[in-house]
Design a protein around this motif. Structure first.
Motif, PDB file in Angstrom:
ATOM      1  N   ILE B   5       0.848  -1.205   0.000  1.00 42.56           N
ATOM      2  CA  ILE B   5       0.000   0.000   0.000  1.00 42.56           C
ATOM      3  C   ILE B   5       0.877   1.247   0.000  1.00 42.56           C
ATOM      4  O   ILE B   5       0.599   2.226  -0.703  1.00 42.56           O
ATOM      5  CB  ILE B   5      -0.923   0.009   1.237  1.00 42.56           C
ATOM      6  CG1 ILE B   5      -1.913  -1.168   1.179  1.00 42.56           C
ATOM      7  CG2 ILE B   5      -1.634   1.352   1.385  1.00 42.56           C
ATOM      8  CD1 ILE B   5      -3.263  -0.906   0.620  1.00 42.56           C
ATOM      9  N   GLN B   6       1.954   1.207   0.764  1.00 42.72           N
ATOM     10  CA  GLN B   6       2.842   2.380   0.784  1.00 42.72           C
ATOM     11  C   GLN B   6       3.452   2.617  -0.589  1.00 42.72           C
ATOM     12  O   GLN B   6       3.552   3.759  -1.047  1.00 42.72           O
ATOM     13  CB  GLN B   6       3.923   2.182   1.847  1.00 42.72           C
ATOM     14  CG  GLN B   6       3.364   2.352   3.250  1.00 42.72           C
ATOM     15  CD  GLN B   6       4.375   2.086   4.341  1.00 42.72           C
ATOM     16  OE1 GLN B   6       5.392   1.439   4.103  1.00 42.72           O
ATOM     17  NE2 GLN B   6       4.089   2.564   5.541  1.00 42.72           N
ATOM     18  N   GLN B   7       3.813   1.537  -1.260  1.00 42.61           N
ATOM     19  CA  GLN B   7       4.365   1.682  -2.619  1.00 42.61           C
ATOM     20  C   GLN B   7       3.297   2.204  -3.585  1.00 42.61           C
ATOM     21  O   GLN B   7       3.566   3.003  -4.472  1.00 42.61           O
ATOM     22  CB  GLN B   7       4.881   0.338  -3.123  1.00 42.61           C
ATOM     23  CG  GLN B   7       6.248  -0.004  -2.554  1.00 42.61           C
ATOM     24  CD  GLN B   7       6.751  -1.357  -3.018  1.00 42.61           C
ATOM     25  OE1 GLN B   7       5.997  -2.154  -3.571  1.00 42.61           O
ATOM     26  NE2 GLN B   7       8.024  -1.629  -2.785  1.00 42.61           N
ATOM     27  N   ALA B   8       2.069   1.738  -3.364  1.00 40.67           N
ATOM     28  CA  ALA B   8       0.986   2.138  -4.273  1.00 40.67           C
ATOM     29  C   ALA B   8       0.693   3.631  -4.182  1.00 40.67           C
ATOM     30  O   ALA B   8       0.284   4.252  -5.162  1.00 40.67           O
ATOM     31  CB  ALA B   8      -0.269   1.329  -3.958  1.00 40.67           C
ATOM     32  N   PHE B   9       0.881   4.223  -2.992  1.00 37.91           N
ATOM     33  CA  PHE B   9       0.596   5.652  -2.837  1.00 37.91           C
ATOM     34  C   PHE B   9       1.847   6.524  -2.978  1.00 37.91           C
ATOM     35  O   PHE B   9       1.737   7.755  -2.996  1.00 37.91           O
ATOM     36  CB  PHE B   9      -0.083   5.919  -1.481  1.00 37.91           C
ATOM     37  CG  PHE B   9      -1.550   5.621  -1.507  1.00 37.91           C
ATOM     38  CD1 PHE B   9      -2.016   4.329  -1.330  1.00 37.91           C
ATOM     39  CD2 PHE B   9      -2.473   6.622  -1.751  1.00 37.91           C
ATOM     40  CE1 PHE B   9      -3.373   4.034  -1.384  1.00 37.91           C
ATOM     41  CE2 PHE B   9      -3.833   6.346  -1.807  1.00 37.91           C
ATOM     42  CZ  PHE B   9      -4.279   5.049  -1.617  1.00 37.91           C
ATOM     43  N   SER B  10       3.008   5.893  -3.081  1.00 33.31           N
ATOM     44  CA  SER B  10       4.230   6.698  -3.103  1.00 33.31           C
ATOM     45  C   SER B  10       4.362   7.633  -4.314  1.00 33.31           C
ATOM     46  O   SER B  10       5.022   8.665  -4.221  1.00 33.31           O
ATOM     47  CB  SER B  10       5.463   5.799  -2.978  1.00 33.31           C
ATOM     48  OG  SER B  10       5.545   4.940  -4.086  1.00 33.31           O
ATOM     49  N   PRO B  11       3.753   7.331  -5.480  1.00 33.28           N
ATOM     50  CA  PRO B  11       3.890   8.294  -6.589  1.00 33.28           C
ATOM     51  C   PRO B  11       3.093   9.595  -6.392  1.00 33.28           C
ATOM     52  O   PRO B  11       3.247  10.533  -7.169  1.00 33.28           O
ATOM     53  CB  PRO B  11       3.334   7.529  -7.807  1.00 33.28           C
ATOM     54  CG  PRO B  11       3.292   6.109  -7.408  1.00 33.28           C
ATOM     55  CD  PRO B  11       3.077   6.104  -5.933  1.00 33.28           C
ATOM     56  N   LEU B  12       2.220   9.625  -5.369  1.00 34.77           N
ATOM     57  CA  LEU B  12       1.421  10.840  -5.160  1.00 34.77           C
ATOM     58  C   LEU B  12       2.249  11.864  -4.384  1.00 34.77           C
ATOM     59  O   LEU B  12       2.828  11.534  -3.339  1.00 34.77           O
ATOM     60  CB  LEU B  12       0.162  10.533  -4.352  1.00 34.77           C
ATOM     61  CG  LEU B  12      -1.036   9.960  -5.102  1.00 34.77           C
ATOM     62  CD1 LEU B  12      -0.783   8.514  -5.473  1.00 34.77           C
ATOM     63  CD2 LEU B  12      -2.285  10.061  -4.271  1.00 34.77           C
ATOM     64  N   HIS B  13       2.263  13.073  -4.891  1.00 30.34           N
ATOM     65  CA  HIS B  13       3.012  14.132  -4.208  1.00 30.34           C
ATOM     66  C   HIS B  13       2.170  15.402  -4.131  1.00 30.34           C
ATOM     67  O   HIS B  13       1.395  15.687  -5.051  1.00 30.34           O
ATOM     68  CB  HIS B  13       4.312  14.440  -4.953  1.00 30.34           C
ATOM     69  CG  HIS B  13       5.254  13.274  -4.976  1.00 30.34           C
ATOM     70  ND1 HIS B  13       5.989  12.894  -3.876  1.00 30.34           N
ATOM     71  CD2 HIS B  13       5.523  12.378  -5.950  1.00 30.34           C
ATOM     72  CE1 HIS B  13       6.698  11.819  -4.176  1.00 30.34           C
ATOM     73  NE2 HIS B  13       6.439  11.483  -5.433  1.00 30.34           N
ATOM     74  N   ALA B  14       2.365  16.125  -3.066  1.00 25.52           N
ATOM     75  CA  ALA B  14       1.690  17.424  -2.946  1.00 25.52           C
ATOM     76  C   ALA B  14       2.149  18.336  -4.079  1.00 25.52           C
ATOM     77  O   ALA B  14       3.228  18.141  -4.646  1.00 25.52           O
ATOM     78  CB  ALA B  14       2.031  18.044  -1.593  1.00 25.52           C
ATOM     79  N   GLU B  15       1.333  19.296  -4.391  1.00 29.37           N
ATOM     80  CA  GLU B  15       1.621  20.231  -5.483  1.00 29.37           C
ATOM     81  C   GLU B  15       2.997  20.876  -5.254  1.00 29.37           C
ATOM     82  O   GLU B  15       3.373  21.192  -4.122  1.00 29.37           O
ATOM     83  CB  GLU B  15       0.519  21.285  -5.529  1.00 29.37           C
ATOM     84  CG  GLU B  15       0.395  22.011  -6.850  1.00 29.37           C
ATOM     85  CD  GLU B  15       1.120  23.335  -6.818  1.00 29.37           C
ATOM     86  OE1 GLU B  15       1.614  23.758  -7.872  1.00 29.37           O
ATOM     87  OE2 GLU B  15       1.206  23.938  -5.729  1.00 29.37           O
ATOM     88  N   THR B  18       3.495  23.961  -3.016  1.00 31.11           N
ATOM     89  CA  THR B  18       2.747  24.029  -1.749  1.00 31.11           C
ATOM     90  C   THR B  18       3.478  24.850  -0.687  1.00 31.11           C
ATOM     91  O   THR B  18       2.933  25.804  -0.132  1.00 31.11           O
ATOM     92  CB  THR B  18       2.497  22.604  -1.205  1.00 31.11           C
ATOM     93  OG1 THR B  18       1.697  21.910  -2.149  1.00 31.11           O
ATOM     94  CG2 THR B  18       1.777  22.634   0.131  1.00 31.11           C
ATOM     95  N   LEU B  19       4.701  24.477  -0.448  1.00 31.78           N
ATOM     96  CA  LEU B  19       5.448  25.162   0.603  1.00 31.78           C
ATOM     97  C   LEU B  19       5.715  26.612   0.218  1.00 31.78           C
ATOM     98  O   LEU B  19       5.582  27.525   1.036  1.00 31.78           O
ATOM     99  CB  LEU B  19       6.757  24.418   0.873  1.00 31.78           C
ATOM    100  CG  LEU B  19       7.577  24.915   2.056  1.00 31.78           C
ATOM    101  CD1 LEU B  19       6.753  24.936   3.338  1.00 31.78           C
ATOM    102  CD2 LEU B  19       8.814  24.058   2.243  1.00 31.78           C
TER     103      LEU B  19
END
Lengths: 159, 298
Positions: B5-15, B18-19
């Motif tokens: 699951i961690q690998q499955a969501f790892s490609p998602l990044h905040a815009e 953002t910072l």
């Protein structure tokens, strides 16, 4: 460390996780970005004294969940094509893409429990506290979410 | 499973920014929000008002006094001093194209009637009678406690709302020029599950013009939130921004950008917000005058 530097360090450390949590709930990149910004802004302005980094992370998760709930009630949610966004993601392992799609295909109440349990590593008790749900309900959702995931993924394999 | 699951969501990044968005023009943090509703909310809750002249300088309207600032940093510093512990957030509007991705009124109403707007709602009653649909549900809310929420959808609301003790508002002036958006009118009342006292009421009305342009109206009474006498931010990110006083004495924040107009007014526990692609800023002034906003805000 100066307050601002500490904030930057924490924001860099947690922002992707917050985005992933928000996305797993809202299924919208734009909304998840808004929530991430809002939560980090709250972190910036809070005068709360954190006992540890674990405390910071729990606080951020709780605030993110509350912000997601607010978005859910809003009449200004965005409608986005999930596939458009999913197609832009690059997965290291090919099977990770199928799992990501399968998790995101779950209903929101199963999705968030699965995410908190497996991604954040929360226990059932912690999920129960952060979502304000009875432990039994969390356990049931986790079980049903797993079953649905298993079914979806086995169907994909059999195809 | 955890690692998968961690690998499955790892490609998602905040815009990416953002910072930067948060830190940009620091002092107090500044963040760019992209949605109209957030824009208006932010505008209302900040006890300062900002606009930018043709020269790019900022100034603040505060209790009708005008304070000039050369930069937003100076403004936010002033705000921070006056309101310690609060951050300044200045909105950036969505383009007309981006706004097309917003949920339509009908989609919002459908969501409210089918799944409710709170977690874990237990449906007590639901049904429909012609164009009218309803759902009554009970749940616990962090904000309101144990509540019963009644959602009612009906095109009749487009012409006016009458809810004893909370709202009596004739909307025929609006209905003259705009047609009710099919399935896009909802009145939601949240009551204490024990004593049945109303804690919150929300009105969401969608309209469409002959040319396919839209207008949405959101009115809210919330017993848990008091705006007091708000001041408003006029934001240079918009093409036009103006604080307009209606004939019946209500201050309305008017903003326009890329063919869109936002109008909002807040008082005590009540707020009203309009978003439209069908009116110009000038036409919006006429509309808010005709609608008699004081009836909606007192």
């Amino acid at each position: 460390m100066p307050e601002k530097d500490l904030f930057i360090q924490r924001a860099q450390r947690y922002m992707d996780d917050l985005f992933r949590l928000a996305f797993s709930w809202l299924k919208s990149r734009a909304d998840a970005d808004d929530v991430t910004q809002t939560v980090l802004l709250r972190l910036y302005e809070t005068d709360k004294i954190f006992e540890s980094e674990e405390h910071v992370r729990h606080w951020l998760v709780r605030v993110t969940i509350n912000e997601c709930k607010k978005y859910w009630r809003s009449p200004w949610r965005r409608t986005e094509d999930f596939t458009d966004y999913a197609n832009t993601l690059v997965f290291e392992q090919p099977e990770a893409s199928g799992l990501f799609d399968a998790v995101m295909a779950l209903g929101p109440k199963y999705r968030i429990v699965i995410f908190l349990y497996y991604y954040e590593g929360y226990s059932i008790e912690e999920i129960s506290q952060v979502l304000k749900l009875p432990r039994g309900t969390v356990g049931t959702r986790l079980k049903r979410g797993r079953e649905q995931l298993k079914q979806t993924l086995s169907e994909e394999v059999s195809l | 499973m955890k690692k998968a699951i961690q690998q499955a969501f790892s490609p998602l990044h905040a815009e990416e920014h953002t910072l930067e968005n948060i830190l940009n023009r620091t002092g107090p943090a500044r963040v760019s929000f992209l949605r109209p509703a957030r824009t208006l909310l932010v505008a209302a809750i900040l006890a300062a008002a900002l606009t930018v002249t043709a020269f790019g300088a900022d100034y603040v309207l505060n209790n009708r006094e005008v304070f000039f600032f050369d930069t937003l940093e100076a403004l936010t510093a002033q705000y921070s001093q006056a309101h310690p512990g609060n951050a300044v957030a200045v909105a950036v509007p969505s383009s007309a194209e981006e706004s097309k991705n917003m949920e339509t009124s009908a989609e919002y109403v459908e969501r409210a009637l089918s799944t409710g707007l709170f977690d874990e709602e237990t449906v007590l009653d639901a049904g429909e009678n012609g164009a009218q649909r309803w759902r009554t549900a009970q749940c616990y809310s962090d904000t309101y406690g144990d509540i019963v929420t009644k959602y009612r959808a009906s095109p009749d609301f487009a012409g006016g709302i009458e809810q004893p003790g909370l709202l009596d508002w004739d909307l025929t002036a609006l209905a003259k020029t705009m047609a009710p958006d099919t399935g896009g009118q909802l009145v939601t009342i949240i009551r204490d599950a024990g004593n049945k006292q109303p804690l919150c009421m929300k009105v969401h009305l969608g309209y469409t013009s002959d040319a396919g342009k839209r207008l949405t109206l959101n009115w809210v009474y919330d017993s848990t939130w008091d705006y007091g006498e708000p001041e408003y931010i006029l934001n240079d990110a918009y093409d036009e921004s103006e604080l307009f006083t209606t004939d019946d004495g209500v201050d309305v924040l008017l903003l326009s950008y890329d063919g869109q107009v936002w109008a909002s007014a807040y008082s005590g526990h009540r707020s009203v917000q309009f978003y439209t692609t069908a009116y110009t800023l000038g036409e919006m002034k006429e509309l808010v005058n005709e609608l008699g906003l004081s009836a909606a805000l007192t």
